[in-house]
Design a protein around this motif. Structure first.
Motif, PDB file in Angstrom:
ATOM      1  N   ILE A   4     -34.386  11.709  19.906  1.00 28.25           N
ATOM      2  CA  ILE A   4     -35.339  12.752  20.269  1.00 28.25           C
ATOM      3  C   ILE A   4     -36.581  12.523  19.423  1.00 28.25           C
ATOM      4  N   LYS A   5     -37.714  12.382  20.090  1.00 33.30           N
ATOM      5  CA  LYS A   5     -38.977  12.123  19.394  1.00 33.30           C
ATOM      6  C   LYS A   5     -39.929  13.275  19.646  1.00 33.30           C
ATOM      7  N   GLY A   6     -40.403  13.862  18.559  1.00 34.32           N
ATOM      8  CA  GLY A   6     -41.329  14.979  18.654  1.00 34.32           C
ATOM      9  C   GLY A   6     -42.658  14.550  19.254  1.00 34.32           C
ATOM     10  N   GLY A   7     -43.291  15.494  19.891  1.00 34.40           N
ATOM     11  CA  GLY A   7     -44.590  15.233  20.510  1.00 34.40           C
ATOM     12  C   GLY A   7     -45.726  15.598  19.580  1.00 34.40           C
ATOM     13  N   THR A   8     -46.734  16.248  20.138  1.00 36.36           N
ATOM     14  CA  THR A   8     -47.923  16.586  19.356  1.00 36.36           C
ATOM     15  C   THR A   8     -47.847  17.969  18.722  1.00 36.36           C
ATOM     16  N   VAL A   9     -46.907  18.797  19.175  1.00 39.51           N
ATOM     17  CA  VAL A   9     -46.748  20.137  18.606  1.00 39.51           C
ATOM     18  C   VAL A   9     -45.261  20.424  18.381  1.00 39.51           C
TER      19      VAL A   9
ATOM     20  N   LEU B  59     -25.604  23.117  23.398  1.00 38.53           N
ATOM     21  CA  LEU B  59     -26.444  24.293  23.222  1.00 38.53           C
ATOM     22  C   LEU B  59     -26.934  24.301  21.784  1.00 38.53           C
ATOM     23  N   THR B  60     -28.220  24.557  21.598  1.00 38.64           N
ATOM     24  CA  THR B  60     -28.792  24.518  20.262  1.00 38.64           C
ATOM     25  C   THR B  60     -29.951  25.490  20.163  1.00 38.64           C
ATOM     26  N   SER B  61     -30.400  25.700  18.986  1.00 40.22           N
ATOM     27  CA  SER B  61     -31.584  26.514  18.738  1.00 40.22           C
ATOM     28  C   SER B  61     -32.307  25.885  17.558  1.00 40.22           C
ATOM     29  N   THR B  62     -32.804  24.667  17.782  1.00 41.06           N
ATOM     30  CA  THR B  62     -33.485  23.943  16.714  1.00 41.06           C
ATOM     31  C   THR B  62     -34.914  23.635  17.125  1.00 41.06           C
ATOM     32  N   TYR B  63     -35.682  23.217  16.165  1.00 39.83           N
ATOM     33  CA  TYR B  63     -37.070  22.843  16.405  1.00 39.83           C
ATOM     34  C   TYR B  63     -37.232  21.350  16.194  1.00 39.83           C
ATOM     35  N   ILE B  64     -38.091  20.759  17.003  1.00 40.75           N
ATOM     36  CA  ILE B  64     -38.498  19.369  16.798  1.00 40.75           C
ATOM     37  C   ILE B  64     -39.981  19.433  16.448  1.00 40.75           C
TER      38      ILE B  64
END
Length: 129
Positions: A38-43, A73-78
């Motif tokens: 999983i690669k984060g974007g610009t935000v 199922l998750t509740s995380t931030y990238i």
């Protein structure tokens, strides 16, 4: 910053998912081990879930049949530009038709956010006799 946030809601610059498998050919009943990149974007984006479907595709009719599904199922931030790995394990059914010119199999992966367009990935696999 606000422009980047709205662009990510439309899918531009949003996080991406990629299922990485060690090989492309498997036997019925085999356990597949791999991982999601999983690669984060610009935000920063809030990830709600990851769904991965094993799909059988009929090339003559275009019909797709979902064989099995795995969900996380998750509740995380990238976060922007963050790279994350998540393990993937999938047990193939013990009874499956082998891949032919008429039928093929693929994993369809979907990364769902609390807001914005989903990130999708597709990986072909071959089922040997």
């Amino acid at each position: 910053m606000i422009l980047r946030k709205y662009m990510s809601l439309l899918g531009v610059g949003s996080a991406r998912i990629d299922l990485l498998l060690p090989k492309t050919t498997y036997k019925t009943g085999e356990t597949i081990y791999g991982h999601f990149d999983i690669k984060g974007g610009t935000v920063e984006q809030h990830i709600k879930r990851i769904d991965c479907d094993l799909v059988k595709v009929n090339h003559h009719t275009g019909a797709e049949e979902i064989i099995d599904t795995t969900s996380i199922l998750t509740s995380t931030y990238i976060y922007p530009e963050q790279c994350s790995k998540l393990s993937f394990t999938f047990q193939l059914p013990s009874v499956m038709e082998p891949s032919t010119k008429e039928f093929s199999y693929q994993f369809k992966t979907k990364l769902t956010f609390s807001k914005g367009i989903e990130s999708k990935d597709m990986d072909l696999i071959r089922i040997a006799k």
